[in-house]
Design an enzyme around this catalytic site. Sequence first.
Site, PDB file in Angstrom:
ATOM      1  N   ALA A   1       3.183  -8.007  -3.821  1.00 18.07           N
ATOM      2  CA  ALA A   1       2.767  -6.622  -3.518  1.00 18.07           C
ATOM      3  C   ALA A   1       2.990  -5.788  -4.767  1.00 18.07           C
TER       4      ALA A   1
ATOM      5  N   ALA B   1      -5.366   6.389   2.748  1.00 15.68           N
ATOM      6  CA  ALA B   1      -6.487   6.502   3.673  1.00 15.68           C
ATOM      7  C   ALA B   1      -6.897   7.958   3.913  1.00 15.68           C
TER       8      ALA B   1
ATOM      9  N   ASP C   1     -10.331   4.556  -2.452  1.00 12.12           N
ATOM     10  CA  ASP C   1      -9.548   3.742  -3.396  1.00 12.12           C
ATOM     11  C   ASP C   1     -10.335   3.351  -4.638  1.00 12.12           C
TER      12      ASP C   1
ATOM     13  N   LYS D   1       1.686  -0.562  10.421  1.00 15.25           N
ATOM     14  CA  LYS D   1       2.472   0.389  11.217  1.00 15.25           C
ATOM     15  C   LYS D   1       2.783  -0.171  12.601  1.00 15.25           C
TER      16      LYS D   1
ATOM     17  N   LEU E   1     -16.684  -1.187  11.049  1.00 19.08           N
ATOM     18  CA  LEU E   1     -16.080   0.012  10.463  1.00 19.08           C
ATOM     19  C   LEU E   1     -14.566  -0.080  10.582  1.00 19.08           C
TER      20      LEU E   1
ATOM     21  N   GLU F   1      11.836  -6.268  -8.149  1.00 24.13           N
ATOM     22  CA  GLU F   1      11.050  -5.124  -8.674  1.00 24.13           C
ATOM     23  C   GLU F   1      11.239  -5.084 -10.183  1.00 24.13           C
TER      24      GLU F   1
ATOM     25  N   HIS G   1      14.540  24.339  18.451  1.00 26.68           N
ATOM     26  CA  HIS G   1      15.877  23.737  18.325  1.00 26.68           C
ATOM     27  C   HIS G   1      16.150  22.829  19.520  1.00 26.68           C
TER      28      HIS G   1
ATOM     29  N   GLY H   1       8.560  -3.579  -5.419  1.00 25.43           N
ATOM     30  CA  GLY H   1       9.361  -2.675  -4.580  1.00 25.43           C
ATOM     31  C   GLY H   1       8.649  -1.356  -4.360  1.00 25.43           C
TER      32      GLY H   1
ATOM     33  N   ILE I   1       4.139  -1.440  -0.149  1.00 25.79           N
ATOM     34  CA  ILE I   1       3.927  -2.635   0.685  1.00 25.79           C
ATOM     35  C   ILE I   1       5.168  -3.517   0.693  1.00 25.79           C
TER      36      ILE I   1
HETATM   37  P1  FAD Z   1     -11.290   0.369   2.277  1.00 28.90           P
HETATM   38  O1  FAD Z   1     -10.558   0.741   3.481  1.00 28.90           O
HETATM   39  O2  FAD Z   1     -10.735  -0.670   1.384  1.00 28.90           O
HETATM   40  O3  FAD Z   1     -12.743  -0.075   2.753  1.00 28.90           O
HETATM   41  C1  FAD Z   1     -13.658  -0.603   1.870  1.00 28.90           C
HETATM   42  C2  FAD Z   1     -14.718  -1.318   2.656  1.00 28.90           C
HETATM   43  O4  FAD Z   1     -15.773  -1.668   1.761  1.00 28.90           O
HETATM   44  C3  FAD Z   1     -14.255  -2.644   3.288  1.00 28.90           C
HETATM   45  O5  FAD Z   1     -14.570  -2.635   4.660  1.00 28.90           O
HETATM   46  C4  FAD Z   1     -15.057  -3.716   2.541  1.00 28.90           C
HETATM   47  O6  FAD Z   1     -15.450  -4.768   3.408  1.00 28.90           O
HETATM   48  C5  FAD Z   1     -16.276  -2.938   2.087  1.00 28.90           C
HETATM   49  N1  FAD Z   1     -16.928  -3.447   0.874  1.00 28.90           N
HETATM   50  C6  FAD Z   1     -16.379  -3.696  -0.336  1.00 28.90           C
HETATM   51  N2  FAD Z   1     -17.330  -4.093  -1.206  1.00 28.90           N
HETATM   52  C7  FAD Z   1     -18.512  -4.058  -0.526  1.00 28.90           C
HETATM   53  C8  FAD Z   1     -19.854  -4.330  -0.886  1.00 28.90           C
HETATM   54  N3  FAD Z   1     -20.213  -4.705  -2.109  1.00 28.90           N
HETATM   55  N4  FAD Z   1     -20.812  -4.204   0.057  1.00 28.90           N
HETATM   56  C9  FAD Z   1     -20.483  -3.832   1.325  1.00 28.90           C
HETATM   57  N5  FAD Z   1     -19.228  -3.555   1.697  1.00 28.90           N
HETATM   58  C10 FAD Z   1     -18.262  -3.665   0.789  1.00 28.90           C
HETATM   59  N6  FAD Z   1      -2.844   4.189   3.349  1.00 28.90           N
HETATM   60  C11 FAD Z   1      -2.333   5.219   4.052  1.00 28.90           C
HETATM   61  O7  FAD Z   1      -2.768   6.355   3.874  1.00 28.90           O
HETATM   62  N7  FAD Z   1      -1.339   5.033   4.973  1.00 28.90           N
HETATM   63  C12 FAD Z   1      -0.823   3.805   5.206  1.00 28.90           C
HETATM   64  O8  FAD Z   1       0.066   3.665   6.054  1.00 28.90           O
HETATM   65  C13 FAD Z   1      -1.326   2.712   4.472  1.00 28.90           C
HETATM   66  N8  FAD Z   1      -0.823   1.473   4.673  1.00 28.90           N
HETATM   67  C14 FAD Z   1      -1.368   0.422   3.984  1.00 28.90           C
HETATM   68  C15 FAD Z   1      -0.821  -0.834   4.197  1.00 28.90           C
HETATM   69  C16 FAD Z   1      -1.325  -1.925   3.514  1.00 28.90           C
HETATM   70  C17 FAD Z   1      -0.741  -3.287   3.760  1.00 28.90           C
HETATM   71  C18 FAD Z   1      -2.414  -1.748   2.613  1.00 28.90           C
HETATM   72  C19 FAD Z   1      -3.003  -2.923   1.901  1.00 28.90           C
HETATM   73  C20 FAD Z   1      -2.954  -0.489   2.386  1.00 28.90           C
HETATM   74  C21 FAD Z   1      -2.421   0.608   3.066  1.00 28.90           C
HETATM   75  N9  FAD Z   1      -2.904   1.900   2.858  1.00 28.90           N
HETATM   76  C22 FAD Z   1      -2.369   2.945   3.543  1.00 28.90           C
HETATM   77  C23 FAD Z   1      -4.016   2.162   1.930  1.00 28.90           C
HETATM   78  C24 FAD Z   1      -5.327   2.323   2.710  1.00 28.90           C
HETATM   79  O9  FAD Z   1      -5.570   1.129   3.423  1.00 28.90           O
HETATM   80  C25 FAD Z   1      -6.457   2.605   1.743  1.00 28.90           C
HETATM   81  O10 FAD Z   1      -6.132   3.736   0.959  1.00 28.90           O
HETATM   82  C26 FAD Z   1      -7.746   2.896   2.479  1.00 28.90           C
HETATM   83  O11 FAD Z   1      -8.116   1.810   3.294  1.00 28.90           O
HETATM   84  C27 FAD Z   1      -8.864   3.190   1.478  1.00 28.90           C
HETATM   85  O12 FAD Z   1     -10.038   3.441   2.165  1.00 28.90           O
HETATM   86  P2  FAD Z   1     -11.447   3.184   1.457  1.00 28.90           P
HETATM   87  O13 FAD Z   1     -12.470   3.702   2.427  1.00 28.90           O
HETATM   88  O14 FAD Z   1     -11.451   3.707   0.094  1.00 28.90           O
HETATM   89  O15 FAD Z   1     -11.591   1.600   1.319  1.00 28.90           O
HETATM   90  P1  NAD Z   2       2.752   0.005  -5.336  1.00 30.70           P
HETATM   91  O1  NAD Z   2       2.095   0.532  -6.543  1.00 30.70           O
HETATM   92  O2  NAD Z   2       3.204   0.951  -4.289  1.00 30.70           O
HETATM   93  O3  NAD Z   2       4.028  -0.848  -5.744  1.00 30.70           O
HETATM   94  C1  NAD Z   2       3.926  -1.939  -6.600  1.00 30.70           C
HETATM   95  C2  NAD Z   2       5.308  -2.202  -7.147  1.00 30.70           C
HETATM   96  O4  NAD Z   2       5.286  -3.462  -7.789  1.00 30.70           O
HETATM   97  C3  NAD Z   2       5.752  -1.175  -8.171  1.00 30.70           C
HETATM   98  O5  NAD Z   2       7.044  -0.737  -7.836  1.00 30.70           O
HETATM   99  C4  NAD Z   2       5.708  -1.947  -9.475  1.00 30.70           C
HETATM  100  O6  NAD Z   2       6.654  -1.479 -10.419  1.00 30.70           O
HETATM  101  C5  NAD Z   2       5.988  -3.344  -8.988  1.00 30.70           C
HETATM  102  N1  NAD Z   2       5.492  -4.402  -9.866  1.00 30.70           N
HETATM  103  C6  NAD Z   2       4.316  -4.466 -10.526  1.00 30.70           C
HETATM  104  N2  NAD Z   2       4.199  -5.630 -11.194  1.00 30.70           N
HETATM  105  C7  NAD Z   2       5.333  -6.328 -10.921  1.00 30.70           C
HETATM  106  C8  NAD Z   2       5.801  -7.614 -11.298  1.00 30.70           C
HETATM  107  N3  NAD Z   2       5.077  -8.397 -12.082  1.00 30.70           N
HETATM  108  N4  NAD Z   2       7.010  -8.007 -10.837  1.00 30.70           N
HETATM  109  C9  NAD Z   2       7.761  -7.198 -10.033  1.00 30.70           C
HETATM  110  N5  NAD Z   2       7.344  -5.980  -9.643  1.00 30.70           N
HETATM  111  C10 NAD Z   2       6.157  -5.545 -10.078  1.00 30.70           C
HETATM  112  O7  NAD Z   2       1.739  -1.090  -4.756  1.00 30.70           O
HETATM  113  P2  NAD Z   2       1.707  -1.863  -3.363  1.00 30.70           P
HETATM  114  O8  NAD Z   2       3.025  -1.825  -2.705  1.00 30.70           O
HETATM  115  O9  NAD Z   2       1.066  -3.167  -3.654  1.00 30.70           O
HETATM  116  O10 NAD Z   2       0.702  -0.974  -2.540  1.00 30.70           O
HETATM  117  C11 NAD Z   2      -0.606  -0.713  -3.059  1.00 30.70           C
HETATM  118  C12 NAD Z   2      -1.068   0.633  -2.663  1.00 30.70           C
HETATM  119  O11 NAD Z   2      -1.475   0.632  -1.295  1.00 30.70           O
HETATM  120  C13 NAD Z   2      -0.009   1.730  -2.730  1.00 30.70           C
HETATM  121  O12 NAD Z   2       0.152   2.226  -4.028  1.00 30.70           O
HETATM  122  C14 NAD Z   2      -0.584   2.763  -1.805  1.00 30.70           C
HETATM  123  O13 NAD Z   2      -1.567   3.486  -2.490  1.00 30.70           O
HETATM  124  C15 NAD Z   2      -1.234   1.901  -0.730  1.00 30.70           C
HETATM  125  N6  NAD Z   2      -0.315   1.757   0.420  1.00 30.70           N
HETATM  126  C16 NAD Z   2       0.067   2.874   1.083  1.00 30.70           C
HETATM  127  C17 NAD Z   2       0.922   2.782   2.150  1.00 30.70           C
HETATM  128  C18 NAD Z   2       1.326   4.034   2.868  1.00 30.70           C
HETATM  129  O14 NAD Z   2       0.661   5.056   2.680  1.00 30.70           O
HETATM  130  N7  NAD Z   2       2.372   4.012   3.678  1.00 30.70           N
HETATM  131  C19 NAD Z   2       1.417   1.553   2.551  1.00 30.70           C
HETATM  132  C20 NAD Z   2       1.020   0.421   1.858  1.00 30.70           C
HETATM  133  C21 NAD Z   2       0.144   0.542   0.788  1.00 30.70           C
END
Ligand code: FAD
Ligand code: NAD
Length: 463
Positions: free
Chosen positions: A270, A321, A313, A57, A44, A208, A445, A186, A189
């Site tokens: 990204a 999340a 997602d 983070k 999980l 970007e 404050h 940009g 991520i």
């Molecule tokens: P996920 O967390 O993607 O979980 C999906 C699960 O499904 C996985 O465990 C996978 O193994 C499983 N799965 C997929 N297909 C199958 C299948 N066919 N059978 C069985 N299992 C399967 N969001 C925030 O709110 N704050 C943040 O700071 C943040 N930072 C992020 C940083 C990065 C680098 C990335 C990549 C994402 C970040 N996000 C952040 C986004 C966040 O991770 C997602 O929005 C969140 O994980 C989505 O949750 P979910 O339950 O929809 O899917």
């Molecule tokens: P994003 O959508 O945040 O940013 C992607 C960026 O890439 C955009 O600015 C877009 O214009 C640019 N882009 C797209 N195609 C391009 C290209 N060919 N060349 C140059 N730039 C290009 O996507 P991400 O940063 O990959 O993150 C994915 C998602 O994961 C986020 O949208 C968010 O939902 C989630 N996430 C959330 C957090 C958080 O909550 N702090 C952190 C990381 C990721």
Amino acid sequence: MVMGDLVVEVDVAVVGGGPGGYSAAFRCAELGLEAVVVDATARLGGACLFEGCIPSKALLHVAAVLDAAERAKEFGVDFGAPRVALEPLRRWKTERVVGKLARGLASVAKAKGVEVVAGRAVFEGSRELRVEGETPQKIRFKHAILATGAAPSPLPGLERAGDRVLDSTAALALADVPGRLLVVGGGYIGLELGQVYAALGSAVTLVEMLDGLLPGVDRDLVQPLARRAEKQFASILLGTRVVALSEAGGAVEAQLSSGETLVVDRVLVAVGRRPQSAGLGLETTRAAVDARGVVAVDERCRTADPYVFAVGDVTGEPMLAHRAMRQGKVAAEVIAGRPSAFDNAAVPAVVFTDPEVAWCGLTEAEAAREGRAVTIARFPWAASGRAATLGRADGLTKLVADPESGRVLGVGLVGPGAGELVAEAALAVEAALTVEDLAATIHAHPTLSETLMEAAETLLRRA
Ligand code: FAD
Ligand code: NAD
């Protein structure tokens, strides 16, 4: 649960054990529904715990510590040049942070009687799943909740660029700190991980394709972050795309749409994430999936199939999340017959960069796009006592309010700790509080939270 010839019958089969899936399963259990979670990784936590929110983070915290040590020189404290040992850093992130939380989730599942089945789930109709893996089995369910999340989008046409080209998962593994890192994108991520690698010593170039960082976010909130990133990164190239990548002699050559060629040690791609809805057998159900792979749901998280719900997602933007968690609880409650809906007015968003950028509810840009009349108040942190004590005057708090009722419609924040301050903002928007409510609430404050009160007072003075 009825076992026999590896056919399992449950009330609710949850596919995917990320924040959406585990929140749904835990809520099902609390409401007396028997739930199993099928996850391909057998754990999980999902992308959030293992390759997203939490490891990123943790690394941003390390970057913040390095930055705080550097800034301390301003008031006469010099810790000397930092030395970063990658192996202990990786171990801390993986074992002390991620591992501890993963063990916590596993024990909550156990306590609630939620079983985690290892394997890949594939739908065989609206009431049955096939689990592929070490122990193949079938799961018959009364309802299923799809929570398979999203995966990094590849750069179109550049899928075969070699292992010097990283996605966020590979970048978080921190195999090394490249001397020169090209970040493509940009957005969330690109900026978060770009700052991590810059703090660890990489010369970061960010590309970007649009004309500003964090497209879609109000420009006044992005500006302080853009200024900071300009100082930290070797360069930021806006309105630029990578058109070709090739590996040559232990480096990567990137051709940019500007005609420029960059030679770097690694590339982080990204450019967004796409829902994981392919190959799940959804065509054997009535769930509708659009061309981008987004599974359509209504506000009760129901797909077009009465037995199949979807959360997180895989249901599209915003891919966050906490949205997935709330949807997961809603789906469980709806299945249990409760009048629950994902009808929140505010889904807070936080970019955990330095400075942090956070917002919720209606943004100024959205109001302008919709032609909606709003009143706006800005309170610059240069006038905040707390910001001064932190040596950070680069923040801003912005309120978006309804001119007639005074209701707080949206809040934008930039500055250190903005991600915590947005909680009060989300409560104000969700509870339909007015600007007067915010102004009349006593804020301790000196705190940064006073900037919300000050912004509210600014609006009231104008009325
Ligand atoms: P996920 O967390 O993607 O979980 C999906 C699960 O499904 C996985 O465990 C996978 O193994 C499983 N799965 C997929 N297909 C199958 C299948 N066919 N059978 C069985 N299992 C399967 N969001 C925030 O709110 N704050 C943040 O700071 C943040 N930072 C992020 C940083 C990065 C680098 C990335 C990549 C994402 C970040 N996000 C952040 C986004 C966040 O991770 C997602 O929005 C969140 O994980 C989505 O949750 P979910 O339950 O929809 O899917
Ligand atoms: P994003 O959508 O945040 O940013 C992607 C960026 O890439 C955009 O600015 C877009 O214009 C640019 N882009 C797209 N195609 C391009 C290209 N060919 N060349 C140059 N730039 C290009 O996507 P991400 O940063 O990959 O993150 C994915 C998602 O994961 C986020 O949208 C968010 O939902 C989630 N996430 C959330 C957090 C958080 O909550 N702090 C952190 C990381 C990721």
